[in-house]
Design a protein around this motif. Structure first.
Motif, PDB file in Angstrom:
ATOM      1  N   GLU A 323       8.331   1.699   6.631  1.00  0.00           N
ATOM      2  CA  GLU A 323       8.915   2.036   8.364  1.00  0.00           C
ATOM      3  C   GLU A 323       8.798   0.634   9.050  1.00  0.00           C
ATOM      4  N   ALA A 324       9.818   0.360   9.648  1.00  0.00           N
ATOM      5  CA  ALA A 324       9.940  -0.994  10.348  1.00  0.00           C
ATOM      6  C   ALA A 324      10.767  -0.951  11.459  1.00  0.00           C
ATOM      7  N   PRO A 391       4.321  -4.337  -2.575  1.00  0.00           N
ATOM      8  CA  PRO A 391       3.099  -4.673  -1.977  1.00  0.00           C
ATOM      9  C   PRO A 391       3.352  -5.317  -0.390  1.00  0.00           C
ATOM     10  N   ILE A 392       3.283  -4.509   0.496  1.00  0.00           N
ATOM     11  CA  ILE A 392       3.646  -5.231   1.866  1.00  0.00           C
ATOM     12  C   ILE A 392       2.626  -4.930   2.934  1.00  0.00           C
ATOM     13  N   ASP A 393       2.395  -6.090   3.732  1.00  0.00           N
ATOM     14  CA  ASP A 393       1.603  -6.235   4.616  1.00  0.00           C
ATOM     15  C   ASP A 393       2.064  -5.594   5.977  1.00  0.00           C
ATOM     16  N   SER A 394       1.298  -5.633   6.819  1.00  0.00           N
ATOM     17  CA  SER A 394       1.930  -5.442   8.435  1.00  0.00           C
ATOM     18  C   SER A 394       2.191  -6.652   8.892  1.00  0.00           C
ATOM     19  N   TYR A 395       3.309  -6.598   9.680  1.00  0.00           N
ATOM     20  CA  TYR A 395       3.904  -7.781  10.270  1.00  0.00           C
ATOM     21  C   TYR A 395       2.762  -8.391  11.295  1.00  0.00           C
ATOM     22  N   THR A 401       4.584 -11.945   4.733  1.00  0.00           N
ATOM     23  CA  THR A 401       4.568 -11.069   3.600  1.00  0.00           C
ATOM     24  C   THR A 401       4.797  -9.553   4.421  1.00  0.00           C
ATOM     25  N   GLY A 402       4.956  -9.498   5.581  1.00  0.00           N
ATOM     26  CA  GLY A 402       5.215  -8.475   6.575  1.00  0.00           C
ATOM     27  C   GLY A 402       6.487  -8.382   7.115  1.00  0.00           C
ATOM     28  N   SER A 403       7.317  -9.184   6.388  1.00  0.00           N
ATOM     29  CA  SER A 403       8.689  -9.091   6.734  1.00  0.00           C
ATOM     30  C   SER A 403       9.627  -9.041   5.552  1.00  0.00           C
ATOM     31  N   GLY A 418      13.785  -7.172   9.032  1.00  0.00           N
ATOM     32  CA  GLY A 418      12.769  -6.277   9.375  1.00  0.00           C
ATOM     33  C   GLY A 418      11.320  -6.778   9.330  1.00  0.00           C
ATOM     34  N   MET A 419      10.695  -6.011  10.229  1.00  0.00           N
ATOM     35  CA  MET A 419       9.179  -6.230  10.402  1.00  0.00           C
ATOM     36  C   MET A 419       8.412  -5.188  10.292  1.00  0.00           C
ATOM     37  N   VAL A 420       7.681  -4.918   9.291  1.00  0.00           N
ATOM     38  CA  VAL A 420       6.892  -3.770   8.897  1.00  0.00           C
ATOM     39  C   VAL A 420       5.858  -3.316   9.805  1.00  0.00           C
TER      40      VAL A 420
END
Length: 442
Positions: A323-324, A391-395, A401-403, A418-420
């Motif tokens: 979701e982003a 494996p995604i971090d929050s932006y 690693t959040g994009s 996109g930005m998580v």
């Protein structure tokens, strides 16, 4: 050219933005010219081109508008990168287009910036494109914004005009929850408050544009984030000296890796220990963000391009539900049920747009619910299901690693940036999805 002294305080990456004809390229040209960062032959080439166009004085905008189409149309189309330095700091500048058609290039220029200079014409004030660029800067978590109120010479250097624009803009940014803002009245054409203080605006006691750029704090990380190494290439040289050599090469996105450190490889979850780190073919004890390295692991485990090496004790969760908030950059609309490729770091997977909960209205920052589609330059909220776990971090923790970007699988066109986890307001969690999963088996 300027030689850096011991007072250098790092490198600042910044971008310029604004509407067409607000004077972005002229401002950049003035910065380069007045800070003596332009070679004599470059200045002569600009003067020659200006004379050919019937201009009596050099058009400093030509220092950045390098494409032939840009010079013919008098607008910026591509992102023009320039490198310059003063005795206090180095700069990497991205001069981005102002035309709404090229807003996508502003996303590119600001994605790695720590400061954005947004220009407005003092005669027009804050317009829709000003709001759009500010919203994008806020979404991209650019820490600092300078609002440069340009062409003050055309409004008689009136303080009241500047004050009204500054009040309207700062109120918008506050409602947006955006970055720190500094407002500066300038005339890029005349040079007022660009490098030298203006004699025409004694009522202004703040910094010039260059002074602010030289002194604004530089921080290359949004928040402390654990080490992240997206694997770009697996090195297996055919060498008799090192027949069992297997190195995992890439550019460290965040944090620091050290020899002997326990790590985990995602998305598989396998663990090992760093047996060695090589940089430019030489062993090192440690390496950190933005360095390109080769990591050797103590165990013979399956690692391939697209995997992510992280500390064993602090690994991001893997997920197939993303979701982003996104900025749609393609002419082709993004719709619910759209089949796309999602590129995150060095990994690209099939994905499906399952829902578009909302689209941002720039004028009042309200959310239009369930628009069903996003068109070029729209900012909206999306939900995506991927074919493989990521494996995604929050932006908010990592801009790297959040994009991600969404790609059209048919022709490779970039659709969306996109930005998580980023949002202006929480979407309705009970909202239903309009997507159909026929044939995707996710």
């Amino acid at each position: 050219m300027t030689v850096l002294s011991d007072t250098t305080v790092g490198t600042l990456r910044f971008a310029t933005a604004g509407s067409v004809d607000d004077g972005k390229s002229t401002l950049v040209g003035r910065l380069l010219h007045d800070s003596k960062s332009v070679l004599a032959d470059q200045l002569e080439a600009v003067a020659h081109a200006s004379r050919n166009r019937g201009q009596a004085t050099p058009d400093l905008a030509l220092l950045t508008d390098g494409l032939r189409a840009e010079r013919e149309q008098g607008i910026t189309i591509d992102v023009a990168y320039r490198y310059f330095a003063t005795p206090r700091r180095r700069f990497i500048l991205a001069d981005t287009p102002g035309h709404v058609q090229y807003t996508r290039n502003m996303v590119t220029g600001a994605s790695t910036a720590e400061l954005t200079v947004i220009l407005v014409d003092a005669r027009n004030g804050v317009v829709e494109q000003t709001r759009r660029h500010t919203a994008i800067a806020a979404l991209l978590r650019v820490p600092h914004v300078v609002l440069a109120v340009n062409k003050m010479d055309l409004v008689g250097y009136e303080e009241s005009v500047f004050a009204a624009i500054a009040e309207e803009y700062t109120a918008y940014v506050k409602e947006l929850g955006g970055p720190e803002v500094t407002v500066i009245p300038i005339s890029a054409l005349a040079g007022d408050n660009v490098v030298e203080p203006s004699a025409h605006m004694p009522w202004y006691g703040g910094p010039t544009v260059l002074e602010h750029l030289e002194t604004v704090p530089v921080s290359h990380h949004l928040a402390p984030c654990s080490a992240r190494l997206p694997v770009q290439y697996v090195i297996r040289p055919q060498s008799l000296e090192r027949p069992d050599y297997r190195g995992y090469a890439g550019r460290i996105a965040e944090g620091t890796f050290r020899t002997g450190q326990q790590v985990r490889v995602l998305p598989s979850g396998r663990t090992s220990t760093i047996a060695g780190i090589e940089q430019l073919g030489r062993p090192v004890d440690a390496a950190w963000a933005l360095q390109s390295v080769t990591v050797l692991l103590a165990d013979d485990i399956d690692v391939s391009r697209g995997d992510l090496i992280v500390p064993h004790a602090d690994a991001p969760a893997t997920t197939r539900e993303v979701e982003a908030t996104v900025c749609h950059v393609a002419d082709q609309p993004l719709t619910v049920g759209h089949r796309v490729l999602l590129k995150h770091g060095t990994r690209t997977v099939k994905a499906l747009v399952t829902d578009i909960p909302s689209r941002l209205t720039l004028d009042d920052l309200s959310l239009y619910p369930h628009p069903g589609r996003l068109v070029a330059n729209d900012i909206g909220r999306v939900r995506i299901r991927t074919a493989e776990p990521l494996p995604i971090d929050s932006y908010a923790d990592s801009r790297r690693t959040g994009s991600f970007i969404l790609i059209d699988p048919a022709d490779g066109t970039t659709l969306t940036a996109g930005m998580v986890g980023e949002s202006f307001a929480s979407p309705d969690p009970a909202a239903g999805s309009g997507a159909r999963d026929e044939g995707w088996d996710f």
